[in-house]
Motif scaffolding. Sequence first.
Motif, short mmCIF file in Angstrom:
data_model
loop_
_atom_site.label_atom_id
_atom_site.label_comp_id
_atom_site.label_asym_id
_atom_site.label_seq_id
_atom_site.Cartn_x
_atom_site.Cartn_y
_atom_site.Cartn_z
N THR A 64 -5.58 2.90 -3.44
CA THR A 64 -5.46 3.96 -2.43
C THR A 64 -6.79 4.62 -2.11
N SER A 78 0.59 6.99 -6.54
CA SER A 78 -0.52 7.93 -6.74
C SER A 78 -0.05 9.37 -6.82
N TYR A 125 -4.23 -3.61 -4.59
CA TYR A 125 -4.03 -2.55 -3.59
C TYR A 125 -4.48 -1.24 -4.21
N VAL A 158 -5.25 8.38 -8.04
CA VAL A 158 -5.31 7.12 -7.28
C VAL A 158 -4.24 6.17 -7.82
N ALA A 177 -2.74 7.92 2.64
CA ALA A 177 -3.45 8.08 1.37
C ALA A 177 -4.34 9.31 1.39
N ALA A 208 -7.15 1.75 1.03
CA ALA A 208 -6.62 2.70 2.01
C ALA A 208 -7.76 3.53 2.58
N ALA A 228 1.77 1.84 -3.47
CA ALA A 228 0.65 2.37 -4.24
C ALA A 228 0.44 3.85 -3.95
N ILE A 229 0.63 4.26 -2.70
CA ILE A 229 0.50 5.67 -2.34
C ILE A 229 1.58 6.49 -3.03
N THR A 233 -2.95 2.08 -8.01
CA THR A 233 -3.39 0.69 -7.88
C THR A 233 -2.24 -0.25 -8.26
N MET A 272 0.83 -1.20 0.00
CA MET A 272 0.00 0.00 0.00
C MET A 272 0.87 1.25 0.00
#
Length: 376
Positions: free
Chosen positions: A87, A26, A85, A39, A147, A115, A22-23, A41, A19
């Motif tokens: 966000t 983003s 995953y 976002v 997030a 998230a 992923a953040i 993913t 995660m």
Amino acid sequence: MAMATPASSARDEIDRRFMAAAIRLSRRHLGLTGTNPSVGTLIVREESGGPIIVGSGVTAVGGRPHAEPQALYEAGERARGATAYVTLEPCAHHGRTPPCAEALVTAGVARVVGATSDPDPRVSGKGYAILRKAGIEVVEGVLAEGAADLMAGYLMRSSRKRPEVTVKLAVSRDGRIGIPGVGQVVITGEISRRQVHLMRAEADAILIGIGTALADDPELTCRLPGLEAHSPVRIVLDAHTRLPLDAKMVRHAREVPVWIAAAAGCDRNRRAALEGAGVQFLATEAANGGFALPELLEDLAARGISTLIAEGGAETVRRFLDEDLVDRVALFVGPGEIGPQGLLSPIRPDRMREGFRLTREARYGEDSYSEWVRKA
């Protein structure tokens, strides 16, 4: 309370790790996705050597396509049985394309780790419900605070119908932000100035008062190599249309948008001349001898502005603070002093307004940086 098993603890750690990735992903399109949030993913599959990323996506420039279908397309058949995953809670409403929640179901993912939840009433809780109904395991709230911090503008615009407002100030060691009548005074070093340009690249709009525009003639663009096209919309509070036609902002208004908030009775000839140069005007209302800022922010949100940086001057910043419209404060403090002739800053690290908590500190060369966020 049940104790976590070693297996569940290991999985929780894996979820946090992916995660966090992923953040970070983003962040790539912050300020570039229109009314949609940026976002991230990741599609992660367990293989013989452990979990690996088989697909990734971030909301496209302009807001479409969303992150999930991009990541699923990259993963292909390897998405079946994998973990996604995301966000932000996957969307649940139909538009020109099916909802992202349904795309995840169709792809056959086994788990979705989310998230933060989406406050949009078309989505809130409904995206996760679609997934659970299809038998997909859903884990919510993983690194939700991180997030939410990156998409605070979208969350603010969705829930309160206005942009997230960040006040950014460069302050001398003795708490001054400039010298009246002198124009722009250099307070911080090159590293801090590059950080400011990065902030601009990630924001939708930047706002100053006409006093600052006349005194400093700023460009307010992002001038980091490779990020010039990420410059925000530039907004000037200019009740009587005093912004000169030869101002740097006006000269390049067709390349980087300039919006002027002016009074209804402003000079028509001046307005026509500025519009001829490519400047756009915002319809605004007067209140307490100035602009009706809450209404202005609502109008900006309606235009798709989710994140707004208020850079100056002192009176403009003070008005935002006094009307309780500031959500984040970014303070760069230089090592030098300006002296008693300087203009006092309306805020500084040792005299922060009540209701804010310190969330970040950093050093940029000889300058110190502190970031404060409104308490929940």
